[in-house]
Design a protein around this motif. Structure first.
Motif, PDB file in Angstrom:
ATOM      1  N   ILE A  38      -3.838  -4.054   3.524  1.00 43.55           N
ATOM      2  CA  ILE A  38      -4.355  -4.106   4.892  1.00 43.55           C
ATOM      3  C   ILE A  38      -3.584  -3.181   5.829  1.00 43.55           C
ATOM      4  CG2 ILE A  38      -4.702  -5.572   6.908  1.00 43.55           C
ATOM      5  CD1 ILE A  38      -6.727  -6.010   4.651  1.00 43.55           C
ATOM      6  N   THR A  39      -2.251  -3.286   5.842  1.00 42.16           N
ATOM      7  CA  THR A  39      -1.498  -2.500   6.826  1.00 42.16           C
ATOM      8  C   THR A  39      -1.644  -1.005   6.576  1.00 42.16           C
ATOM      9  OG1 THR A  39       0.594  -2.623   5.587  1.00 42.16           O
ATOM     10  CG2 THR A  39       0.166  -4.359   7.180  1.00 42.16           C
ATOM     11  N   ASN A  40      -1.669  -0.583   5.326  1.00 39.40           N
ATOM     12  CA  ASN A  40      -1.864   0.837   5.055  1.00 39.40           C
ATOM     13  C   ASN A  40      -3.214   1.315   5.567  1.00 39.40           C
ATOM     14  OD1 ASN A  40       0.623   0.912   3.852  1.00 39.40           O
ATOM     15  ND2 ASN A  40      -0.104   1.542   1.832  1.00 39.40           N
ATOM     16  N   GLN A  41      -4.234   0.501   5.389  1.00 43.24           N
ATOM     17  CA  GLN A  41      -5.563   0.872   5.893  1.00 43.24           C
ATOM     18  C   GLN A  41      -5.561   0.973   7.412  1.00 43.24           C
ATOM     19  OE1 GLN A  41      -8.179  -2.098   4.258  1.00 43.24           O
ATOM     20  NE2 GLN A  41      -7.924  -1.400   2.149  1.00 43.24           N
ATOM     21  N   LEU A  42      -4.855   0.059   8.071  1.00 48.46           N
ATOM     22  CA  LEU A  42      -4.774   0.101   9.530  1.00 48.46           C
ATOM     23  C   LEU A  42      -4.032   1.348   9.999  1.00 48.46           C
ATOM     24  CD1 LEU A  42      -3.917  -3.648  10.202  1.00 48.46           C
ATOM     25  CD2 LEU A  42      -6.043  -2.486  10.854  1.00 48.46           C
ATOM     26  N   ILE A  43      -2.942   1.677   9.308  1.00 47.93           N
ATOM     27  CA  ILE A  43      -2.179   2.873   9.663  1.00 47.93           C
ATOM     28  C   ILE A  43      -3.049   4.118   9.532  1.00 47.93           C
ATOM     29  CG2 ILE A  43      -0.274   4.368   8.902  1.00 47.93           C
ATOM     30  CD1 ILE A  43       1.234   1.740   8.191  1.00 47.93           C
ATOM     31  N   ARG A  44      -3.794   4.181   8.444  1.00 46.55           N
ATOM     32  CA  ARG A  44      -4.664   5.344   8.245  1.00 46.55           C
ATOM     33  C   ARG A  44      -5.742   5.417   9.321  1.00 46.55           C
ATOM     34  NH1 ARG A  44      -7.710   7.053   2.562  1.00 46.55           N
ATOM     35  NH2 ARG A  44      -8.727   8.944   3.385  1.00 46.55           N
ATOM     36  N   GLU A  45      -6.359   4.287   9.626  1.00 46.08           N
ATOM     37  CA  GLU A  45      -7.409   4.277  10.638  1.00 46.08           C
ATOM     38  C   GLU A  45      -6.873   4.672  12.008  1.00 46.08           C
ATOM     39  OE1 GLU A  45     -10.464   1.060  12.785  1.00 46.08           O
ATOM     40  OE2 GLU A  45      -9.593   0.606  10.810  1.00 46.08           O
TER      41      GLU A  45
END
Length: 290
Positions: free
Chosen positions: A70-77
């Motif tokens: 989740i956090t990696n996806q948020l960082i990318r977004e």
């Protein structure tokens, strides 16, 4: 010297070939409750990440195990394409199960898969910094780090990782890792009340290696002590601000990654870390661990 001036309080530190702000941001709290699932306020999580960059932070700590993924996806977004100044540190060696546990996954094939997953979720061809996480949820445990770290060193030679670090480790494991490949940081639990790594911090400072304390404010149970409360009251500050300021003054090689899911709290942490502690303040705070 490895430090330089910065607009963020605390200045900067050199992690390998990258200069980062000593005040960074830890992304773990962006996931859902107990670091599982998506956040209730996704827009708020995105806003925190963008505010960190606006505030001048150039060091974000994450892991694909947070959520998981989740956090990696948020960082990318929120941040992709990433600013050239930003270093994103991630870690491998553990995963999540359906019950919310943190089972270890350190076989060579596990580590290669985790590195690939971090590359994919962050949307990069090379990971800036990968920490090899040892131990378990209770803390560092004895045992060799060599085989696992050799796997990461091989991936580094293949160009998939720029810099290596270690996390949740004993001093002996730090030495073993350094015999295999250069490291730029050690990430362990450390704060005013848990100072078992004092000798290690001083040794790493002499060698130009960063020390990144996780749970700098006590973790899921916030730091509490009469001494901390007295110093905070005397300075007209919060106990958490005093705890962060103490870490920045403890040693120039300490890099902070306090986490939060609120923009206002992020700003409070940044401002609070700028407190100047007197010798009297430091002496009183040092008594906490004794």
């Amino acid at each position: 010297m490895t430090t330089a001036s910065s607009t963020l309080l605390g200045g900067t530190w050199r992690l390998g070939d990258r200069t980062v702000t000593r005040f960074g941001y830890g992304a773990m709290q962006l996931a859902g409750p107990w670091v599982m699932g998506s956040p209730a306020d996704r827009d708020g999580a995105i806003a925190v990440l963008r505010e960190a960059i606006t505030q001048g932070i150039t060091h974000i700590d994450t892991s694909d195990a947070y959520g998981p993924r989740i956090t990696n996806q948020l960082i990318r977004e929120a941040l992709h394409p990433y600013p050239e100044s930003l270093l994103i540190a991630t870690k491998v060696g553990a995963n999540r199960n359906a019950e919310g546990g943190w089972p270890t996954e350190r076989r060579p094939e596990d580590l290669r898969r985790q590195v690939r997953e971090n590359l994919e979720s962050l949307g990069v061809e090379t990971l800036d910094l990968v920490n090899m996480r040892m131990g378990d949820a209770t803390g560092p445990q004895p045992g060799s780090i060599t085989e696992a770290f050799e796997t990461l060193a091989e991936l580094q030679q293949q160009g998939l990782i720029r810099h290596l670090g270690v996390s949740n480790v004993t001093a002996e494991q730090v030495a073993q890792a350094r015999e295999t490949a250069p490291i730029v940081c050690v990430q362990n639990m450390y704060n005013l009340a848990h100072r078992h790594d004092d000798p290690l911090i001083d040794k790493l400072a002499d060698d130009g290696i960063a020390y990144v304390p996780f749970f700098p404010l006590g973790g899921f149970t916030p730091l509490q002590s009469a001494e901390l409360s007295r110093v905070a009251a005397r300075l007209g500050a919060t106990p958490m601000a005093v705890a962060l300021a103490w870490l920045l003054q403890r040693s120039a090689n300490i890099l902070l990654i306090p986490g939060t899911s609120k923009v206002a709290h992020l700003r409070e942490n940044i401002a609070g870390a700028g407190l100047t502690l007197s010798a009297e303040d430091v002496a009183e705070l040092d008594s906490i661990s004794r």
